[in-house]
Design an enzyme around this catalytic site. Structure first.
Site, PDB file in Angstrom:
ATOM      1  N   TYR A 159       0.812  -1.217   0.000  1.00 34.41           N
ATOM      2  CA  TYR A 159       0.000   0.000   0.000  1.00 34.41           C
ATOM      3  C   TYR A 159       0.846   1.268   0.000  1.00 34.41           C
ATOM      4  O   TYR A 159       0.306   2.369  -0.144  1.00 34.41           O
ATOM      5  CB  TYR A 159      -0.933   0.007   1.210  1.00 34.41           C
ATOM      6  N   LYS A 229       2.964 -13.795   6.244  1.00 31.29           N
ATOM      7  CA  LYS A 229       3.266 -14.849   5.271  1.00 31.29           C
ATOM      8  C   LYS A 229       4.792 -15.055   5.244  1.00 31.29           C
ATOM      9  O   LYS A 229       5.420 -15.136   4.188  1.00 31.29           O
ATOM     10  CB  LYS A 229       2.718 -14.457   3.900  1.00 31.29           C
ATOM     11  N   ASP A 282      -2.759 -17.197   5.322  1.00 38.05           N
ATOM     12  CA  ASP A 282      -3.826 -17.990   4.697  1.00 38.05           C
ATOM     13  C   ASP A 282      -4.485 -18.918   5.709  1.00 38.05           C
ATOM     14  O   ASP A 282      -5.714 -19.094   5.707  1.00 38.05           O
ATOM     15  CB  ASP A 282      -3.291 -18.777   3.490  1.00 38.05           C
ATOM     16  N   ASP A 306      -6.206  -5.812   5.401  1.00 39.39           N
ATOM     17  CA  ASP A 306      -7.365  -5.469   4.578  1.00 39.39           C
ATOM     18  C   ASP A 306      -8.198  -6.713   4.308  1.00 39.39           C
ATOM     19  O   ASP A 306      -9.420  -6.720   4.484  1.00 39.39           O
ATOM     20  CB  ASP A 306      -6.884  -4.852   3.262  1.00 39.39           C
TER      21      ASP A 306
END
Length: 419
Positions: A159, A229, A282, A306
């Site tokens: 972002y 991640k 995930d 988000d």
């Protein structure tokens, strides 16, 4: 006042929220609070939220002096620009504010007005509480199990907007540098390519995680989960995890790791401890559904946050209910998660709950937790009794459909009954 306002009226009554040498807010009983109603449905939900928050303040022996400031369409009408200095300086000067949704017009000079405000004000934590309001329809069987708050880093990650468009001289320079200087030619295929950079800093990570742990301590939350991640992106998201654990270990006596929980406490969390743990992003999206009540405070990066906060919001009834805010150093800008939905603008139709509950975050940030709880309880009393806007009325049996303004009036009525 340090700033001379051009087209903004500063209320004669009311006092400024100030900040002491320890970056703590000093909040008077009658603060001046800037408010941006917003674009599209902001013209409906902004005044509705204002009315409810004012009622909650008065019910707890206080008052709010509202200071209208402008961004988006209202700023273009008044200043002929999207984000005037008056607006940015007002939030800097008065420290606590609330805004409705903003639409970024094409060619505005900003990727997003919302992001531009966060960056100009160094609002580094996007804070999104997710909890179920009784009476709100949900796609899951036990929505009441969801009660968590996401601290999403606001200034870094993808972002940050550091990217180059395919076909430009700039992207070709970056491509050649990555191939020739860094030896990474196995991913740079021939043909058009877009390239972006994902910065994750120790500074940005640690202040975000610090904010999340502080919140957990102040609000008796049992755990903070670092979501990343890092198994794939080892030097960005993996570094976020490592730096997050460093903050917990080096700066807090109140925290223990998940390993320590089992090795030293046999899985029983001591009353004076907060468990800091981490989850792969995930897997975490799955666990939001399968192990909902195991998570309390989440600390994560911008993009993960988000995805996660929207997925969590779906479990409690959708973005029309989901509140949010942005925190900086002794600074808060509350804002709902939803967009401006311009096709419904001015119809006195949409659900103002998200902006009202965003105001609850603002009140609690000011130390007015009693007023914040009153807002939540009154909203729940209103919805659970079947007095709802069209979006909920069509999903429940026997509901009474109210206009935006009527819903706000009913919440105010319930504030008066509950106080």
């Amino acid at each position: 006042m340090s700033h001379e306002y051009d087209k903004v009226e500063v209320p004669e009554e009311g006092q400024q929220i100030t900040v002491d040498d320890n970056d703590e807010l000093d909040v008077p009983e009658n603060p001046i609070i800037p408010i941006i109603h917003g674009d599209g449905i902001g013209t409906d939900v902004g005044p509705a939220a204002q009315k409810v928050l004012e009622a909650a303040a008065e019910a707890t022996g206080r008052s709010i002096s509202w200071m209208r400031i402008y961004a988006g369409q209202s700023a273009r009408d008044k200043y002929d620009e999207n984000l005037p200095d008056d607006t940015v300086e007002a939030i800097k000067e008065f420290n606590v504010a609330i805004k409705g949704p903003l639409t970024t017009p094409v060619g505005a000079g900003f990727r997003s007005l919302n992001v531009a405000l966060r960056q100009k004000l160094d609002m580094y934590a996007n804070v999104r509480p997710t909890y179920h309001i009784d009476g709100v329809p949900s796609p899951v069987k036990n929505p009441e199990k969801m009660d968590m708050i996401t601290f999403r880093e606001n200034t870094e990650d993808v972002y940050a907007g550091i990217e180059w468009e395919a076909g430009t001289d700039e992207v070709q320079q970056v491509k050649e540098f990555v191939e020739d200087e860094m030896g990474q030619d196995d991913v740079m295929h021939d043909g058009p390519i877009g390239i972006g950079i994902k910065p994750i800093t120790e500074f940005g990570t640690k202040r975000l995680v610090r904010e999340a742990i502080d919140y957990a301590i102040e609000n008796d939350r049992p755990s903070v989960t670092l979501v990343h991640k890092g198994n794939i992106m080892k030097f960005t998201e993996g570094a976020f995890r490592d730096w997050g654990y460093e903050v917990a270990e080096d700066e807090y006596d109140e925290t223990i790791t998940e390993d320590e929980l089992w090795e030293e406490y046999d899985g029983e969390v001591p009353e004076d401890k907060i468990v800091v743990k981490d989850r792969i992003a995930d897997n975490m999206l799955q666990q939001l559904l399968t192990r909902t009540d195991e998570y309390d405070v989440i600390a994560t990066m911008n993009l993960n946050g988000d995805y996660m906060s929207d997925a969590a919001g779906a479990q409690i009834g959708g973005l029309g209910i989901a509140p949010g805010a942005n925190f900086g150093t002794a600074r808060c800008l509350a804002e709902p998660v939803h967009g401006s939905a311009p096709k419904y603008a001015g119809q006195d139709k949409v659900n103002p709950t998200a902006m009202i509950l965003s105001g609850r975050i603002m009140l609690e940030y000011m130390g007015w937790k009693d007023a914040g709880e009153l807002v939540r309880d009154a909203v729940e009393e209103t919805i659970s009794s079947g007095n709802v806007t069209y979006d909920l009325e069509r999903q429940i049996e026997g509901g009474t459909k109210l206009a935006t303004s009527e819903f706000a009036d009913k919440v105010v009525e319930n504030i008066e009954k509950l106080s």
